[in-house]
Design a protein around this motif. Structure first.
Motif, short mmCIF file in Angstrom:
data_model
loop_
_atom_site.label_atom_id
_atom_site.label_comp_id
_atom_site.label_asym_id
_atom_site.label_seq_id
_atom_site.Cartn_x
_atom_site.Cartn_y
_atom_site.Cartn_z
N ASP A 108 0.82 -1.20 0.00
CA ASP A 108 0.00 0.00 0.00
C ASP A 108 0.86 1.25 0.00
O ASP A 108 2.08 1.20 0.19
CB ASP A 108 -0.95 -0.02 1.20
CG ASP A 108 -2.27 0.67 0.93
OD1 ASP A 108 -2.37 1.39 -0.10
OD2 ASP A 108 -3.22 0.48 1.72
N ILE A 109 0.20 2.39 -0.17
CA ILE A 109 0.87 3.66 -0.37
C ILE A 109 0.81 4.53 0.88
O ILE A 109 0.04 4.27 1.80
CB ILE A 109 0.23 4.42 -1.55
CG1 ILE A 109 -1.27 4.63 -1.30
CG2 ILE A 109 0.49 3.67 -2.84
CD1 ILE A 109 -1.94 5.54 -2.30
N THR A 115 2.77 7.62 -2.85
CA THR A 115 3.85 6.79 -3.36
C THR A 115 4.09 5.62 -2.40
O THR A 115 3.52 5.57 -1.31
CB THR A 115 5.15 7.60 -3.53
OG1 THR A 115 5.50 8.19 -2.28
CG2 THR A 115 4.98 8.70 -4.57
N MET A 116 4.93 4.70 -2.80
CA MET A 116 5.20 3.50 -2.00
C MET A 116 5.61 3.88 -0.58
O MET A 116 6.49 4.71 -0.37
CB MET A 116 6.30 2.67 -2.66
CG MET A 116 6.66 1.40 -1.89
SD MET A 116 7.88 0.39 -2.76
CE MET A 116 6.88 -0.35 -4.04
N HIS A 117 4.96 3.25 0.39
CA HIS A 117 5.25 3.52 1.79
C HIS A 117 6.36 2.58 2.24
O HIS A 117 6.17 1.36 2.31
CB HIS A 117 3.99 3.26 2.62
CG HIS A 117 4.03 3.87 3.99
ND1 HIS A 117 5.07 3.66 4.86
CD2 HIS A 117 3.16 4.68 4.63
CE1 HIS A 117 4.84 4.30 5.98
NE2 HIS A 117 3.68 4.94 5.87
N PRO A 118 7.55 3.11 2.55
CA PRO A 118 8.67 2.23 2.90
C PRO A 118 8.39 1.33 4.09
O PRO A 118 8.82 0.17 4.11
CB PRO A 118 9.81 3.21 3.21
CG PRO A 118 9.46 4.45 2.47
CD PRO A 118 7.96 4.53 2.51
N GLU A 119 7.65 1.83 5.08
CA GLU A 119 7.36 1.02 6.25
C GLU A 119 6.43 -0.14 5.90
O GLU A 119 6.58 -1.25 6.41
CB GLU A 119 6.74 1.88 7.35
CG GLU A 119 6.35 1.12 8.61
CD GLU A 119 7.53 0.44 9.32
OE1 GLU A 119 7.28 -0.51 10.09
OE2 GLU A 119 8.68 0.85 9.08
N VAL A 153 7.03 3.79 -7.68
CA VAL A 153 6.51 4.66 -8.74
C VAL A 153 6.58 6.11 -8.28
O VAL A 153 6.01 6.46 -7.25
CB VAL A 153 5.07 4.29 -9.11
CG1 VAL A 153 4.54 5.21 -10.20
CG2 VAL A 153 4.98 2.83 -9.56
N HIS A 154 7.29 6.93 -9.04
CA HIS A 154 7.35 8.37 -8.75
C HIS A 154 6.09 9.00 -9.34
O HIS A 154 6.04 9.32 -10.54
CB HIS A 154 8.61 8.98 -9.35
CG HIS A 154 9.89 8.36 -8.88
ND1 HIS A 154 10.05 7.81 -7.63
CD2 HIS A 154 11.09 8.19 -9.52
CE1 HIS A 154 11.29 7.35 -7.50
NE2 HIS A 154 11.93 7.57 -8.63
N LEU A 155 5.08 9.18 -8.52
CA LEU A 155 3.74 9.47 -9.01
C LEU A 155 3.45 10.97 -9.08
O LEU A 155 3.83 11.72 -8.17
CB LEU A 155 2.72 8.79 -8.11
CG LEU A 155 1.32 8.60 -8.68
CD1 LEU A 155 1.34 7.62 -9.86
CD2 LEU A 155 0.36 8.12 -7.62
N TYR A 156 2.75 11.36 -10.14
CA TYR A 156 2.27 12.73 -10.34
C TYR A 156 3.41 13.74 -10.44
O TYR A 156 3.18 14.95 -10.36
CB TYR A 156 1.34 13.18 -9.20
CG TYR A 156 0.18 12.27 -8.92
CD1 TYR A 156 -0.42 11.50 -9.92
CD2 TYR A 156 -0.35 12.17 -7.63
CE1 TYR A 156 -1.50 10.67 -9.65
CE2 TYR A 156 -1.44 11.36 -7.36
CZ TYR A 156 -2.01 10.61 -8.36
OH TYR A 156 -3.09 9.79 -8.10
N GLY A 157 4.65 13.29 -10.60
CA GLY A 157 5.78 14.20 -10.67
C GLY A 157 6.58 14.30 -9.40
O GLY A 157 7.49 15.12 -9.29
#
Length: 410
Positions: A108-109, A115-119, A153-157
């Motif tokens: 999940d984000i 963006t990807m949640h590292p935790e 994913v680098h989302l929306y810029g």
């Protein structure tokens, strides 16, 4: 798109008219040399884009999907492997995983950056995987296959929080491939290195799309892989060209995924203007931020962490009753978009993977509420004022407030 009183979601006409002579000269050059595939124009763009991203190597390919697929294969992802990404992205991310022979799995984000949640990635690796000492990797309990790659994913810029993801990559022995298809020129402050890094320079490799609507867009399909790994770049060069190490010497099976020379020339012309265009987008974003902050409006604005310098490929807010709000904006002549209304674990194409509602609740909630407002370099203050006024009007009618998510990123 102009002159009719409406506010377009995006304007692809004006920048091409402004650069018309430079762009036409690219075509004339190709006609005079018959250099339509490969050659000098492709090599020049690859060199310039690598320098722009702060990397040693760039490999031009036919699309962003090609870029992701070739990067995964060249990085050593094998058929049957598990590749982890996020569910709120365009399907090209997961198509590339499947086409490389692997299976996608999701985490999940973050509620504020999308963006990807590292935790959550760490929890996935610890609780949803087992450790296989024989192969020195974790194995997904869902897929039964080793996790060999992760695609943030680098989302929306805006870039994902890369430092902790890269720490996990070292700890759990997987490669990181950046999906930078919306992030041309975005920057990330690496706390570990104490410096700003460009999108496309942090993973083992990165994939860019130059679809016409991107911050750096071709006049057709195009993509690129960036990397500091010379061997990976060389393998991508072979993969894009039928596996050839030189003409008619097919060392591996490959694809027809070459970057068209005319598109490369067009991209090189536009690349000279990209920093200026990105700064104009940032100015537009600041105007939106300031206006919405001062207004009594029930929207959640884009969150920019201290470690991020986004380039606003999209300016995405969250609203209650999105369909009604979007319909009212459309009726008032305001163009909008939704990116993306169906998280990929709900896509019919992935029914067989067995995901259920509630598996990724943050992505599911965001998908129901995100609304992309007009955003392009030539967006005027007057156009923004119209869009802002109509959104304020539509959300006040709704009378429903969306709770602002609590901070979850460092």
């Amino acid at each position: 798109m102009t002159g009719n009183g409406n506010v377009p979601f995006i304007d692809l006409v004006t920048p091409h008219l402004e650069l018309e002579e430079e762009l036409v000269s690219v075509f004339r050059s190709a006609l005079k040399t018959a250099g339509f595939v490969g050659g000098r124009m492709v090599e020049d763009f690859e060199r310039d884009f690598a320098q722009f991203c702060g990397v040693q190597q760039c490999v031009g390919v036919g699309s962003g999907t090609d870029a992701l697929r070739f990067a995964l294969i060249a990085a050593g992802v094998q058929p049957g492997d598990t590749v982890v990404t996020v569910p709120n992205t365009f399907i090209a991310t997961t198509e590339a995983i499947s086409q490389a022979g692997a299976r996608p799995d999701f985490v999940d984000i973050d509620e504020r950056t999308y963006t990807m949640h590292p935790e959550k990635l760490r929890r996935y690796l610890e609780s949803e995987c087992t450790h296989d000492r024989k192969v020195g990797r974790v194995v997904s309990k869902r897929t039964g296959a080793p996790v060999t790659a992760v695609i943030p994913v680098h989302l929306y810029g805006q870039m994902a929080d890369m430092d902790p993801i890269l720490v996990l990559a070292t700890q759990y022995n997987f490669v990181v491939i950046e999906d930078a298809c919306q992030a041309h020129g975005a920057e990330y402050f690496s706390r570990k290195e104490g410096r700003w890094r460009k999108a496309g320079s942090m993973g083992r490799a990165a994939a860019f799309s130059f679809y016409p609507g991107k911050n750096l867009g071709a006049c057709g399909e195009a993509g690129a892989i960036t990397t500091d790994d010379e061997r990976l770049a060389r393998r991508c060069q072979m993969l894009r060209d039928h596996g050839q190490s030189k003409k008619y010497f097919h060392d591996i099976e490959g694809y027809n995924g070459r970057l068209d020379a005319i598109q490369a020339g067009i991209l090189r012309v536009k690349l000279r203007h990209l920093a200026k265009w990105n700064e104009h987008r940032r100015q537009c974003a600041r105007r939106y931020d300031e206006s919405f902050t001062d207004a009594d409006v029930s929207v959640i604005l884009p969150h920019v962490p201290s470690w991020s310098r986004p380039v606003y490929h999209l300016y995405v807010v969250r609203v209650a009753d999105r369909e009604r709000v979007q319909h009212e904006l459309s009726a008032a002549g305001i163009g909008t978009g939704t990116h993306y209304p169906i998280p990929l674990h709900f896509a019919k194409a992935y029914d067989a993977l067995g995901y259920r509602p509630g598996d990724f609740p943050v992505a599911e909630q965001a998908a129901a509420q995100v609304l992309s407002l007009p955003m392009f370099p030539r967006l005027s203050p007057e156009q923004q004022e119209r869009a802002i006024a109509q959104l304020v009007k539509a959300t006040k009618v709704a009378g429903e407030r969306i709770p602002v998510p609590a901070p979850t990123c460092p």
